[in-house]
Design a protein around this motif. Sequence first.
Motif, PDB file in Angstrom:
ATOM      1  N   THR A  41      22.288 -11.312 -38.087  1.00 67.65           N
ATOM      2  CA  THR A  41      20.818 -12.272 -37.403  1.00 67.65           C
ATOM      3  C   THR A  41      20.021 -12.958 -36.349  1.00 67.65           C
ATOM      4  OG1 THR A  41      20.736 -13.223 -39.124  1.00 67.65           O
ATOM      5  CG2 THR A  41      20.002 -10.588 -39.441  1.00 67.65           C
ATOM      6  N   PRO A  55      23.515 -12.496 -42.563  1.00 67.43           N
ATOM      7  CA  PRO A  55      22.640 -12.304 -43.582  1.00 67.43           C
ATOM      8  C   PRO A  55      22.667 -13.468 -44.133  1.00 67.43           C
ATOM      9  CG  PRO A  55      23.040 -10.402 -43.138  1.00 67.43           C
ATOM     10  CD  PRO A  55      23.822 -11.266 -42.099  1.00 67.43           C
ATOM     11  N   LYS A  74      18.652 -11.101 -50.468  1.00 63.23           N
ATOM     12  CA  LYS A  74      18.969 -11.434 -48.991  1.00 63.23           C
ATOM     13  C   LYS A  74      18.762 -10.045 -48.348  1.00 63.23           C
ATOM     14  CE  LYS A  74      18.336 -14.515 -47.619  1.00 63.23           C
ATOM     15  NZ  LYS A  74      16.767 -15.238 -47.151  1.00 63.23           N
ATOM     16  N   LYS A  78      17.073  -7.634 -45.206  1.00 58.58           N
ATOM     17  CA  LYS A  78      17.547  -7.364 -43.752  1.00 58.58           C
ATOM     18  C   LYS A  78      17.570  -5.624 -43.988  1.00 58.58           C
ATOM     19  CE  LYS A  78      17.536 -11.654 -42.679  1.00 58.58           C
ATOM     20  NZ  LYS A  78      15.801 -12.219 -42.592  1.00 58.58           N
ATOM     21  N   THR A  79      17.981  -4.989 -44.856  1.00 55.53           N
ATOM     22  CA  THR A  79      18.491  -3.684 -44.261  1.00 55.53           C
ATOM     23  C   THR A  79      17.061  -2.464 -45.029  1.00 55.53           C
ATOM     24  OG1 THR A  79      19.983  -3.503 -46.623  1.00 55.53           O
ATOM     25  CG2 THR A  79      21.113  -4.481 -44.501  1.00 55.53           C
ATOM     26  N   VAL A 121      16.481  -1.825 -39.890  1.00 52.16           N
ATOM     27  CA  VAL A 121      16.689  -2.341 -39.664  1.00 52.16           C
ATOM     28  C   VAL A 121      16.689  -2.617 -38.079  1.00 52.16           C
ATOM     29  CG1 VAL A 121      19.268  -3.332 -38.014  1.00 52.16           C
ATOM     30  CG2 VAL A 121      18.616  -2.500 -40.675  1.00 52.16           C
ATOM     31  N   ALA A 127      17.727  -8.733 -36.810  1.00 56.54           N
ATOM     32  CA  ALA A 127      18.299  -8.180 -36.600  1.00 56.54           C
ATOM     33  C   ALA A 127      18.693  -6.936 -35.690  1.00 56.54           C
ATOM     34  CB  ALA A 127      18.200  -7.673 -38.520  1.00 56.54           C
TER      35      ALA A 127
END
Length: 240
Positions: A41, A55, A74, A78-79, A121, A127
């Motif tokens: 990221t 991340p 977290k 991000k995913t 993503v 990211a």
Amino acid sequence: MQETEADFLQIYDRRDYLSPLVTVDAAIFTFHNGELFVLLTKRSEHPEKDKWALPGGFVDETKDTSIEDTVQRKLKEKTGIEAPYVEQLQTVGNNIRDTRGWSVTVIYTALVAFQDCQSYVENISEASWILYSEAISMDVAFDHREIMQAARERLKQKALYSMIPAYALPEEFTLPELQACLEVLIDKPIQKKSFRRRIEQANLVEEVGQRPASGKGRPSTSYKLKANAKGFNFIRNLEA
């Protein structure tokens, strides 16, 4: 009258004491098109602004009841998914790795299926999946190059005696796909017969159907992991 623990806690104020920053970092890997990728990221704030990084983030006392909650939160940010394989790698604490002050960072490694999270993503501008071979040559933030290398080595060692390569694949996969992922993680080819024999004898996968062939080839059999596969370790390393 002797002070009780309840009395002590009533007047105790932890803000009277200096405390280190507490964060998590996660080295998230996936397998796609025959290669290993790591999720990075781009940092939008100081320190290390505009550099690519693993991340991670701070523990949120209002949301997290454990450090495992923090890393899964977290990862999902991000995913878009919960990682099926997450393992604590190491803990780093000192007064030099973060210019904001004395910090303690709990580091995790994780595997996710590319197909399960790629669309999510792609919608996060900061990211991106980066080839691992390229990522370790980049000028990444903090000590994240060393973390990526340590996480990569852990995955290699785990792949020699466990079924963790399957967690970088979709829930349903073919044995050639599993073998290809395993070969990338251990960084060496393996014999098809010995691989198939190892999988069959362990009885860790179950057949779920046939995948239509592309072109004139034969249909491929699809499998998924059995429930006991996650904690299973082979008696001998693959190298043996």
